[in-house]
Design an enzyme around this catalytic site. Structure first.
Site: not given
Ligand code: PBG
Length: 323
Positions: A194, A247
């Site tokens: 991520k 992601k």
């Molecule tokens: C929580 C989380 C996030 C997303 C999914 N789970 C945001 C982040 O890490 O700031 C992002 C999902 C999206 O942008 O569609 N940590």
């Protein structure tokens, strides 16, 4: 001299194109994100994500029915609690927004597979994904809370948990906690690679989870790094992840491909909020063909190697695929 090779021969019409198509999408590939909020009969459109809503549990159930009727097998739930605090206690409250929504969905649409996002950022006043000490996100103390959150989701009936916090060692902590509470059959889909991405902007409006100071770069990955994704994924698999996620998706197709080639477990890709909103915005301006672009992006993610796609486009794409 005429060319011997004429690749155009098998592009002549849609019949032959369909016959030789290498990648096909199906609603089975999709996981649809839902944003659960408190209260009753609430449905608030998210400004930066047209067509997506913050909804109370009663409306989530209606939405879940619609998702299931389109042939989409799974949803992933995000919670927006009524109250936030320093330690994000709403995340593991047995009567929390997500816990209530799981029960409501499982009661009315039991066939729908319910995945939960496991993270602290939606529940903390500071908006970071863990416990803060001296302005820093503390890794190890956060693990207990994530484990507690995952167990409380499982107790409420979640089919799968998906940690998105990027703390080190969280998959193992969650696995141990689930197993010792009798949930050894609940799988973990880890947000393994991520990245610290500006594509999450609209999601943070949706989940009201923008960090109140600093950014997430001390725990999410540097977008410049490719090899490091394999390390993150390897560690999560060693710790017990059943599915690993990359992601964002669109600008990280190389990472999806690398992970697909290096490991033999299912790979998920998250087509994140900014990827969705850019297409919606382009369509609103009349600059791009939304439906064509949506299908092209989703197909590309699958072609790169994703088995599962988390996407806000799931319903719209399923409608096209079901025709
Ligand atoms: C929580 C989380 C996030 C997303 C999914 N789970 C945001 C982040 O890490 O700031 C992002 C999902 C999206 O942008 O569609 N940590």
């Amino acid at each position: 001299m005429f060319p011997i090779h004429r690749p155009r021969r098998i592009r002549k019409n849609e019949i032959i194109r369909k016959m030789v198509r290498e990648t096909s999408l199906s609603p089975d590939d999709f996981i649809y994100p839902l944003f659960v909020t408190f209260g009753k009969n609430t449905r608030k459109e998210i400004k930066s994500m047209p067509g997506c809503y913050q909804e109370s549990a009663d409306n989530i159930v209606k939405h879940a029915k619609e998702v299931y009727s389109l042939g989409i097998p799974a949803v992933i739930l995000f919670g927006i609690p009524e109250h936030k605090d320093e330690t994000g206690s709403g995340a593991y409250d047995p009567k929390g927004v997500v816990q209530n929504a799981i029960k409501a969905i499982k009661n009315k649409v039991p066939e729908l597979y319910v995945i939960t996002d496991v993270c602290m950022c939606e529940y903390t006043t500071h908006g970071h994904c863990g416990i803060i000490k001296k302005g820093d996100v503390m890794n190890d103390p956060t693990l207990n809370l994530l484990a507690k959150e995952a167990v409380s989701h499982a107790k409420a009936g979640a089919d799968m948990v998906a940690p998105s916090d990027m703390m080190d060692g969280r998959v193992r902590a969650i696995r141990i906690a689930l197993d010792s509470e009798g949930f050894s059959e609940v799988p973990i889909m880890s947000y393994a690679a991520k990245y610290a991405s500006a594509f999450y902007g609209p999601f943070r409006d949706a989940a009201e989870s923008t960090p109140q100071f600093g950014d997430r770069r001390s725990y999410q990955m540097d977008p410049a790094n490719r090899r490091e994704a394999l390390k993150e994924v390897r560690l999560d698999i060693e710790e017990g992840a059943d599915i690993v996620m990359v992601k964002p998706a669109m600008t990280y197709l190389d990472i999806i491909l690398d992970v697909r080639n290096a490991f033999d477990i299912p790979v998920a890709a998250y087509n994140v909020s900014g990827e969705y909103s850019l297409i919606k915005a382009g369509a609103k301006l009349g600059w791009i063909d939304e439906k064509l672009l949506m299908m092209e992006v989703l197909t590309s993610i699958k072609r790169a190697g994703a088995d599962l796609i988390l996407t806000y486009f799931a319903k719209e794409a399923a409608k096209i695929l079901n025709k």
